[in-house]
Structure formats: C-alpha cells, structure tokens
Design a protein around this motif. Structure first.
Motif, short mmCIF file in Angstrom:
data_model
loop_
_atom_site.label_atom_id
_atom_site.label_comp_id
_atom_site.label_asym_id
_atom_site.label_seq_id
_atom_site.Cartn_x
_atom_site.Cartn_y
_atom_site.Cartn_z
N ALA A 67 -51.98 -33.47 68.74
CA ALA A 67 -51.87 -34.60 67.82
C ALA A 67 -51.74 -34.13 66.38
CB ALA A 67 -53.08 -35.52 67.97
N CYS A 68 -52.46 -33.06 66.01
CA CYS A 68 -52.32 -32.51 64.65
C CYS A 68 -50.92 -31.96 64.42
CB CYS A 68 -53.37 -31.43 64.42
SG CYS A 68 -55.08 -32.02 64.39
N CYS B 62 -50.14 -39.75 67.56
CA CYS B 62 -51.05 -39.10 66.61
C CYS B 62 -51.75 -40.08 65.68
CB CYS B 62 -50.29 -38.07 65.78
SG CYS B 62 -48.85 -38.73 64.90
N CYS C 149 -48.24 -32.92 65.96
CA CYS C 149 -47.33 -34.07 65.91
C CYS C 149 -47.36 -34.72 64.53
CB CYS C 149 -47.70 -35.07 67.00
SG CYS C 149 -46.68 -36.56 67.03
N ALA C 150 -48.55 -34.81 63.93
CA ALA C 150 -48.64 -35.39 62.59
C ALA C 150 -47.91 -34.54 61.56
CB ALA C 150 -50.11 -35.56 62.20
#
Length: 484
Positions: free
Chosen positions: A328-329, A373, A331-332
C-alpha cells in the motif's frame, strides 16, 4: 428632377447624414406610455417607505435555530447530555460525603480481625489452595492474622522459576506503596529511581538508566521495550511511570504529556503523542518523508527501508511483513504526480494542449489515492491502525522560501495496554509475543484512531473505511517477498 423640386439633395455628404440619422421607429420605442413600466424606477425604493432590515440573515437564522436545538448534544456520540444525571453522579462519587445509613456503618465498622481468627487455619489453607500463587500471597499479606494462619510458604513458592509470572504479578500490586521505586522485570525486584521526576525519553544510542540494575546491559535478559521507529525505542519503564502517575498521583511517575517527542532522522520527520483512555496507554506516531515522483522499485526500497535492520523507517508493529502494508505504501508513492518536461518545445506544446482542453496543469494539486492504498488499515493480530497519505508539505530545508513538495505520511495508532505487566494482552500483541488477540473483536464499534483523535478535538472526524491489514491471513514473515 429639377433643382427646385423638394426632393432630397444628392451628394456624398448627404448620403452619410441620412444614414446616421435615427429612424422614427426607434424614437417611437423610446417614448414612455402608461402601459409600459419603467423597471429602473420600480426597482428604486421610495424615500417615504424604506424596506425593513431583517435582524439576521436567513442562513444565520437557520444556524442559530439548530445551534440552540443541538446545544446539549455530544458531538462524538450524538447523545443528549443530561446535566442532572452528571451532577448526581459527581455527588455519589464523592468519597467525603456519605448518604444514608450505609455510609455511617462503613465509617464505624469494627475491624474484622476477630472474624478472621474464628476460622481455623485448615479452612484458610483450603481457600488459598484454590488461588494462584500471586493471589495466595496477596491473601497472606492482607493482615497479620492471615499471615499467622497461612505462613510464609506462599511467598517462598514465588521464588520458583516456573512462578516468575506470578511473582511479577504480585510485585506489581505493590506499586502504590513504593512511589520512589520502580519494578524491574528482568530482576523481579524493585529498584530505587535515580532520576525521580526528571525521567525523559532519549534516543536508542543514548544511555538513559532510570535505576541501577545488574541486568541493564545483559543481552540475554533484556528489559522489555517496543520499537517506535528506526533508532527510537519505548522502554516499558516509561509505560509504568506514566500509568503509575495516572493511577496514584504525580509523585509516582511522569505525566503523559511529557512523553511526546519530535525528531528527524535519515530524511524522515517524526512526531509522537500519547494519551490514556480507560486505563490504557495509547500512542500515535506520524512519519513523513518527501518523495519524488515516478520512483523505480529500488528507489522505493531505499526510501522506505532502513539499511541496518531492513525495517521500515516509519513506525510499525511486529506484524508489518504479513499483509498489505508495504504494497500500500508503494502504491501511494506511485500516485505522486509526475512533473512535466519543459525542455525544448515541450513547454509550448503543453500550453497549447491545455488551452485546447480548457484546463491548466497545477503541479501543486492534491493527490488522490486509489481504493487500495486510501483506506485505513487495522492489524488483525494487535491493536494497531495505519493511515497512508500523500500530502503537499513545505520543505523548510530548502534555501528558497515557500517551496512545497509532495510527501508520504504514514500515521500509526496503537494501544499499549495498562502498564501492569509486559505479559499483558495489548503489549504482548503489539510486540508479536502473543497470538490470541483479535483486533476486530476488541474494537468492533470504534477504532483506535477515532478514540485517540476525539480526545484532542471537539468535532467529529470524517468517516474512514477500515479494512484488515492482512485480509488473506497469510503469515509468511521473512519468507514472503511482497513486503520488500
């Protein structure tokens, strides 16, 4: 036509004169009539009767109306406050006042030593047999009569290695009697505080003893602590000091407000804050780092991970490898807008395209994350929640003033327990030493982040979708490669 005829005169000058002369039809339309209303005159108010001025604007009247209706409504719970019940509860909780005959009986109650002495020693021994070693020792130390009935054998049983947990539990109950000492869990005994009232959290590389202990530098029997971020640890002794001061008074420890810190390291900025809710210590750690756009996978790893222990630079619990925290990090980071190329004729080309589309390019526009994310993540195995954001922040390290850059912000909220023992449910779960914790069962109605933020703001926070950090429930640990 003769010159004496009354017809129009010819010539270039007369042609322009007749062309610029207004027509009769236009003059007819400009004339006023009784059937035609002059809107400009009708719009002007008469001097004799001025219109009345309203006391409040309609929108302000609407706000005042609902402000009075919801004056006694709690902004967090949506319930109406009953001040009568609150006043009565404060009166009933006052230990000085006594109401009715019950208070009089408690004030003049006779000591129960005689009743305890009436029961035989075998009966008290049978009662202590049903208790665990910590409770049995607490029963024996309650009065001198019980100590004579039960004897010292329950205290001696606490020295056994298999009863170390019960020994620490028994010693933790003596905190109120020892304000100048602190329980050392590796030693299983109390030590005198050498920085009484002046205890402050320091970085991990700074030696900061709170008491003199023989096991202070024993790597085989270390003191319990929790990793906040890279190079920052939270010793359990500070959790004890904060909770002791909350329970018994300021001379037993330090206030929770003194635990907050701000620091910078390895290009990251951190800020921590603590709060006590219902007898449990809660922590919030905000980590921020400036990130350029369009980073390759190797650059993302360098930005997120430490080269020393391959843990994230930001604050994370012990279960960060399992689940979707690191994907998720990453993706951000992929949502950070890429700046335009302005070399050569590319700048002119972009301007033409923007004018053709009717919209301009804003390099400082807000970044919108995707459905993967954006939601808040909750670790299912410990009381920890994460929120990943991409914000536009001012770069104060730049020599030019007013420079704003895109930054990734990871906020973590955790529940650290009641501070009674490092074997507690919350502390053990956050450090990965217990696997019997279900975060969605303990915080089914309200999240940790909502509880923490509600303590510092009077307004309700906007709703945030909370999903599991590990929805597939796969525990691969170091064997998994998605985290790196």
């Amino acid at each position: 036509m003769s010159a004496e005829s009354p017809g129009p005169k010819g010539g270039f000058r007369s042609l322009f004169t007749n062309a610029l002369r207004p027509k009769k039809s236009r003059q007819t339309l400009r004339k006023g009539s009784r059937s035609t209303t002059d809107l400009r005159l009708a719009a002007c108010p008469s001097a004799d009767e001025p219109p009345p001025m309203p006391n409040l604007a309609p929108l302000q009247m609407h706000r005042e109306k609902y402000k009075q209706m919801h004056a006694n409504v709690d902004t967090q719970l949506g319930e109406r406050r009953d001040y009568t019940t609150m006043i009565h509860s404060l009166g009933l909780l006052d230990p000085v006042d006594s109401y009715g005959p019950t208070g009089e009986l408690e004030d003049h109650r006779e000591p129960g030593e005689g009743d305890i002495a009436k029961l035989p020693s075998r009966l008290w021994a049978l009662i202590a047999w049903y208790l665990d070693p910590a409770d049995a020792a607490s029963l024996a130390i309650a009065t001198i009569t019980l100590y004579r009935r039960l004897g010292p054998r329950y205290f001696l049983s606490l020295d056994a290695s298999q009863n170390l947990h019960y020994k620490l539990d028994f010693l933790a109950r003596l905190d109120q009697s020892l304000p100048h000492h602190l329980l050392c869990f590796p030693c299983g005994r109390y030590h005198r505080r050498i920085q009484e009232g002046q205890e402050r959290m320091r970085p991990a590389h700074v030696i900061n003893p709170l008491f003199n202990c023989a096991n202070a530098f024993n790597a085989l029997n270390p003191a319990p602590r929790h990793r906040i971020t890279h190079g920052r640890m939270l010793p359990y002794s500070f959790v004890q000091l904060v909770m002791r001061a909350h329970r018994f008074g300021p001379r037993y420890g330090i206030p929770v407000e003194d635990m907050g810190r701000r620091w910078q390291r390895d290009g990251w900025s951190f800020s921590s804050r603590f709060h006590i809710h219902e007898g449990r210590l809660m922590m919030r750690v905000t980590s921020q780092a400036f990130a350029p756009a369009d980073l390759p996978a190797s650059a993302q790893r360098i930005l997120l991970f430490s080269r020393e222990d391959y843990w994230p630079y930001f604050s994370a619990c012990a279960h960060w490898r399992d689940g979707e925290l690191m994907p998720a990090c990453k993706c951000a980071l992929g949502h950070i807008p890429r700046p335009r190329e302005t070399g050569g004729l590319q700048g002119l080309e972009h301007k033409v395209k923007d004018r053709w589309k009717g919209s301009g390019f804003d390099p400082n526009a807000l970044t919108t994350l995707c459905g993967f994310c954006r939601p808040m993540r909750r670790c299912p195995e410990c009381p920890t929640e994460y929120l990943i954001e991409v914000k536009l922040s001012e770069d104060r390290g730049d020599s030019r003033p007013g420079v704003f850059r895109q930054a990734i912000v990871v906020t973590r909220w955790s529940d650290l327990g009641n501070g009674m023992s490092p074997q507690g449910l919350e502390w053990g779960a956050v450090n990965g030493k217990r696997d019997d914790y279900d975060a969605f069962a303990h915080y089914a109605k309200r999240g940790i982040a909502s509880i923490f933020e509600a303590a510092f703001t009077a307004d309700a926070l906007p709703g945030q979708r909370v999903i599991s950090l590990n929805p597939k429930k796969k525990k691969l640990g170091e064997k998994g490669n998605d985290w790196y």
